[in-house]
Write a protein that holds these residues in place. Sequence first.
Motif, PDB file in Angstrom:
ATOM      1  N   ASP A 196       0.850  -1.183   0.000  1.00  0.00           N
ATOM      2  CA  ASP A 196       0.000   0.000   0.000  1.00  0.00           C
ATOM      3  C   ASP A 196       0.893   1.242   0.000  1.00  0.00           C
ATOM      4  O   ASP A 196       1.627   1.481   0.971  1.00  0.00           O
ATOM      5  CB  ASP A 196      -0.900  -0.015   1.239  1.00  0.00           C
ATOM      6  CG  ASP A 196      -1.889   1.145   1.251  1.00  0.00           C
ATOM      7  OD1 ASP A 196      -1.857   1.976   0.319  1.00  0.00           O
ATOM      8  OD2 ASP A 196      -2.685   1.218   2.212  1.00  0.00           O
ATOM      9  N   PRO A 197       0.829   2.064  -1.043  1.00  0.00           N
ATOM     10  CA  PRO A 197       1.724   3.226  -1.103  1.00  0.00           C
ATOM     11  C   PRO A 197       1.271   4.400  -0.242  1.00  0.00           C
ATOM     12  O   PRO A 197       2.067   5.278   0.071  1.00  0.00           O
ATOM     13  CB  PRO A 197       1.687   3.608  -2.586  1.00  0.00           C
ATOM     14  CG  PRO A 197       0.311   3.212  -3.028  1.00  0.00           C
ATOM     15  CD  PRO A 197      -0.018   1.963  -2.255  1.00  0.00           C
ATOM     16  N   VAL A 198      -0.005   4.454   0.128  1.00  0.00           N
ATOM     17  CA  VAL A 198      -0.551   5.643   0.784  1.00  0.00           C
ATOM     18  C   VAL A 198       0.122   5.950   2.130  1.00  0.00           C
ATOM     19  O   VAL A 198       0.549   7.093   2.366  1.00  0.00           O
ATOM     20  CB  VAL A 198      -2.080   5.523   0.939  1.00  0.00           C
ATOM     21  CG1 VAL A 198      -2.629   6.723   1.716  1.00  0.00           C
ATOM     22  CG2 VAL A 198      -2.738   5.436  -0.436  1.00  0.00           C
ATOM     23  N   PRO A 199       0.246   4.987   3.056  1.00  0.00           N
ATOM     24  CA  PRO A 199       0.913   5.307   4.327  1.00  0.00           C
ATOM     25  C   PRO A 199       2.363   5.770   4.131  1.00  0.00           C
ATOM     26  O   PRO A 199       2.831   6.664   4.836  1.00  0.00           O
ATOM     27  CB  PRO A 199       0.854   3.988   5.107  1.00  0.00           C
ATOM     28  CG  PRO A 199      -0.256   3.220   4.483  1.00  0.00           C
ATOM     29  CD  PRO A 199      -0.237   3.593   3.042  1.00  0.00           C
ATOM     30  N   VAL A 200       3.042   5.160   3.160  1.00  0.00           N
ATOM     31  CA  VAL A 200       4.437   5.555   2.896  1.00  0.00           C
ATOM     32  C   VAL A 200       4.481   6.982   2.363  1.00  0.00           C
ATOM     33  O   VAL A 200       5.325   7.785   2.765  1.00  0.00           O
ATOM     34  CB  VAL A 200       5.088   4.584   1.888  1.00  0.00           C
ATOM     35  CG1 VAL A 200       6.565   4.918   1.725  1.00  0.00           C
ATOM     36  CG2 VAL A 200       4.909   3.151   2.323  1.00  0.00           C
ATOM     37  N   GLN A 201       3.565   7.313   1.454  1.00  0.00           N
ATOM     38  CA  GLN A 201       3.522   8.670   0.902  1.00  0.00           C
ATOM     39  C   GLN A 201       3.248   9.699   1.989  1.00  0.00           C
ATOM     40  O   GLN A 201       3.838  10.783   1.990  1.00  0.00           O
ATOM     41  CB  GLN A 201       2.458   8.769  -0.187  1.00  0.00           C
ATOM     42  CG  GLN A 201       2.872   8.171  -1.522  1.00  0.00           C
ATOM     43  CD  GLN A 201       1.814   8.354  -2.584  1.00  0.00           C
ATOM     44  OE1 GLN A 201       0.616   8.399  -2.287  1.00  0.00           O
ATOM     45  NE2 GLN A 201       2.239   8.454  -3.838  1.00  0.00           N
ATOM     46  N   ARG A 202       2.358   9.386   2.915  1.00  0.00           N
ATOM     47  CA  ARG A 202       2.044  10.328   3.988  1.00  0.00           C
ATOM     48  C   ARG A 202       3.269  10.616   4.836  1.00  0.00           C
ATOM     49  O   ARG A 202       3.561  11.772   5.158  1.00  0.00           O
ATOM     50  CB  ARG A 202       0.911   9.766   4.855  1.00  0.00           C
ATOM     51  CG  ARG A 202      -0.463   9.790   4.166  1.00  0.00           C
ATOM     52  CD  ARG A 202      -1.491   9.077   5.023  1.00  0.00           C
ATOM     53  NE  ARG A 202      -2.806   9.089   4.382  1.00  0.00           N
ATOM     54  CZ  ARG A 202      -3.834   8.346   4.772  1.00  0.00           C
ATOM     55  NH1 ARG A 202      -3.700   7.533   5.828  1.00  0.00           N
ATOM     56  NH2 ARG A 202      -4.991   8.413   4.140  1.00  0.00           N
ATOM     57  N   ARG A 203       3.991   9.566   5.208  1.00  0.00           N
ATOM     58  CA  ARG A 203       5.208   9.762   6.007  1.00  0.00           C
ATOM     59  C   ARG A 203       6.266  10.515   5.207  1.00  0.00           C
ATOM     60  O   ARG A 203       6.984  11.372   5.746  1.00  0.00           O
ATOM     61  CB  ARG A 203       5.757   8.412   6.478  1.00  0.00           C
ATOM     62  CG  ARG A 203       4.848   7.668   7.445  1.00  0.00           C
ATOM     63  CD  ARG A 203       5.594   6.542   8.153  1.00  0.00           C
ATOM     64  NE  ARG A 203       6.157   5.573   7.222  1.00  0.00           N
ATOM     65  CZ  ARG A 203       5.508   4.513   6.752  1.00  0.00           C
ATOM     66  NH1 ARG A 203       4.243   4.289   7.112  1.00  0.00           N
ATOM     67  NH2 ARG A 203       6.096   3.663   5.929  1.00  0.00           N
ATOM     68  N   LEU A 204       6.347  10.188   3.914  1.00  0.00           N
ATOM     69  CA  LEU A 204       7.320  10.858   3.053  1.00  0.00           C
ATOM     70  C   LEU A 204       7.024  12.351   2.966  1.00  0.00           C
ATOM     71  O   LEU A 204       7.933  13.192   3.072  1.00  0.00           O
ATOM     72  CB  LEU A 204       7.310  10.230   1.665  1.00  0.00           C
ATOM     73  CG  LEU A 204       8.211  10.882   0.605  1.00  0.00           C
ATOM     74  CD1 LEU A 204       9.671  10.784   1.010  1.00  0.00           C
ATOM     75  CD2 LEU A 204       7.982  10.227  -0.768  1.00  0.00           C
ATOM     76  N   LEU A 205       5.761  12.713   2.779  1.00  0.00           N
ATOM     77  CA  LEU A 205       5.386  14.125   2.668  1.00  0.00           C
ATOM     78  C   LEU A 205       5.670  14.872   3.967  1.00  0.00           C
ATOM     79  O   LEU A 205       6.106  16.033   3.940  1.00  0.00           O
ATOM     80  CB  LEU A 205       3.911  14.246   2.292  1.00  0.00           C
ATOM     81  CG  LEU A 205       3.570  13.871   0.844  1.00  0.00           C
ATOM     82  CD1 LEU A 205       2.066  13.771   0.649  1.00  0.00           C
ATOM     83  CD2 LEU A 205       4.166  14.875  -0.133  1.00  0.00           C
ATOM     84  N   GLU A 206       5.430  14.240   5.115  1.00  0.00           N
ATOM     85  CA  GLU A 206       5.754  14.872   6.394  1.00  0.00           C
ATOM     86  C   GLU A 206       7.252  15.139   6.491  1.00  0.00           C
ATOM     87  O   GLU A 206       7.673  16.209   6.950  1.00  0.00           O
ATOM     88  CB  GLU A 206       5.306  13.976   7.549  1.00  0.00           C
ATOM     89  CG  GLU A 206       3.794  13.882   7.704  1.00  0.00           C
ATOM     90  CD  GLU A 206       3.404  12.927   8.814  1.00  0.00           C
ATOM     91  OE1 GLU A 206       4.323  12.361   9.464  1.00  0.00           O
ATOM     92  OE2 GLU A 206       2.191  12.724   9.033  1.00  0.00           O
ATOM     93  N   TRP A 207       8.040  14.188   6.046  1.00  0.00           N
ATOM     94  CA  TRP A 207       9.503  14.357   6.092  1.00  0.00           C
ATOM     95  C   TRP A 207       9.956  15.437   5.115  1.00  0.00           C
ATOM     96  O   TRP A 207      10.806  16.275   5.452  1.00  0.00           O
ATOM     97  CB  TRP A 207      10.166  13.019   5.762  1.00  0.00           C
ATOM     98  CG  TRP A 207      11.654  13.084   5.630  1.00  0.00           C
ATOM     99  CD1 TRP A 207      12.572  13.223   6.626  1.00  0.00           C
ATOM    100  CD2 TRP A 207      12.405  12.999   4.403  1.00  0.00           C
ATOM    101  NE1 TRP A 207      13.853  13.225   6.105  1.00  0.00           N
ATOM    102  CE2 TRP A 207      13.772  13.090   4.748  1.00  0.00           C
ATOM    103  CE3 TRP A 207      12.056  12.850   3.071  1.00  0.00           C
ATOM    104  CZ2 TRP A 207      14.782  13.038   3.794  1.00  0.00           C
ATOM    105  CZ3 TRP A 207      13.060  12.794   2.126  1.00  0.00           C
ATOM    106  CH2 TRP A 207      14.403  12.893   2.490  1.00  0.00           C
ATOM    107  N   LEU A 208       9.383  15.450   3.932  1.00  0.00           N
ATOM    108  CA  LEU A 208       9.769  16.434   2.927  1.00  0.00           C
ATOM    109  C   LEU A 208       9.463  17.856   3.374  1.00  0.00           C
ATOM    110  O   LEU A 208      10.179  18.800   3.019  1.00  0.00           O
ATOM    111  CB  LEU A 208       9.067  16.145   1.598  1.00  0.00           C
ATOM    112  CG  LEU A 208       9.581  14.926   0.820  1.00  0.00           C
ATOM    113  CD1 LEU A 208       8.643  14.597  -0.335  1.00  0.00           C
ATOM    114  CD2 LEU A 208      10.998  15.149   0.309  1.00  0.00           C
TER     115      LEU A 208
END
Length: 301
Positions: A196-208
Amino acid sequence: MSTEDLTAALERIPGWFWPADQRLFEWFLSGSAPGDVLELGTYLGKSAVLIGGHVRQGETFTVCDLFESDAPDADNNAETTGSYSTLTRRQFEQNYLSVHDTLPEIVHGPTSIILDHVKADTCRFVHVDASHLYTHVKGDVLAARAVLKDDGIVAFDDYRSEHTPGVALAVWEAVAGLGLAPICISTQKLYATWGDPVPVQRRLLEWLESRTDLWHTTDVLGDRDLVRVNQRKKPKPASPGNDLDRLTAELRRTTAELKGVTAESRNAVQALKKATREVSLLGPVAHRAAGWLRRRSTPRK
């Protein structure tokens, strides 16, 4: 090793591994659950050196490359001869050991044999950067899917370069038909998962959001979102050319101001000359008028 020291070490190793991807590799490798790590195609070890710094105790890092060996077919052999003629296993090992104490597990051969050396469902991260030919990349896609855990991450290099259409075809074919879900892209690499890419994307956006060295945006990819990441451009340092341009502009402004002052002075001088001439012309008249007034005011005898 600090990020600054590792970056300096990577700069000494030939290869193509841009800062934005270095930071993304660090983020994916630092935040994922335990598991082994695999690199298909390593060239002289630039990305492998960074990956090796994030291998945890109990994990195995495997590198697979032809190095100086013959390729399995004529097209692949032409590709390696033309683009990677300087690649040798010895040079890779020297570069890797200049940073790390021990080598990764090395599979010296084509990536088609990797499933004989890495077990299925064991890897948390796979970097695919081997052949650019469609047939081989398609095999690498299937191998990555086999060895990755459910939430594992795969990074594909050269997914959009004009000289690597075979990579683009194999990667987007996997997105369209094999359930590969893109998470983010840089100018050189596509990061994806079969989970599932969605949880990873959310964490990635917070980091970015916390990064001052990276910019990002979110684009629409069909019915899903795709994060796009790149390096922020640094402001250009002052250079002699820039200083000269600035001084030239200041000199032009000063010259214009002097011309204005000169014009005003010239006008003032002309006005003074005119007034002087008028006084000169009026002098005799004033003298006669004064004499006439004196005569009228003097009583006659």
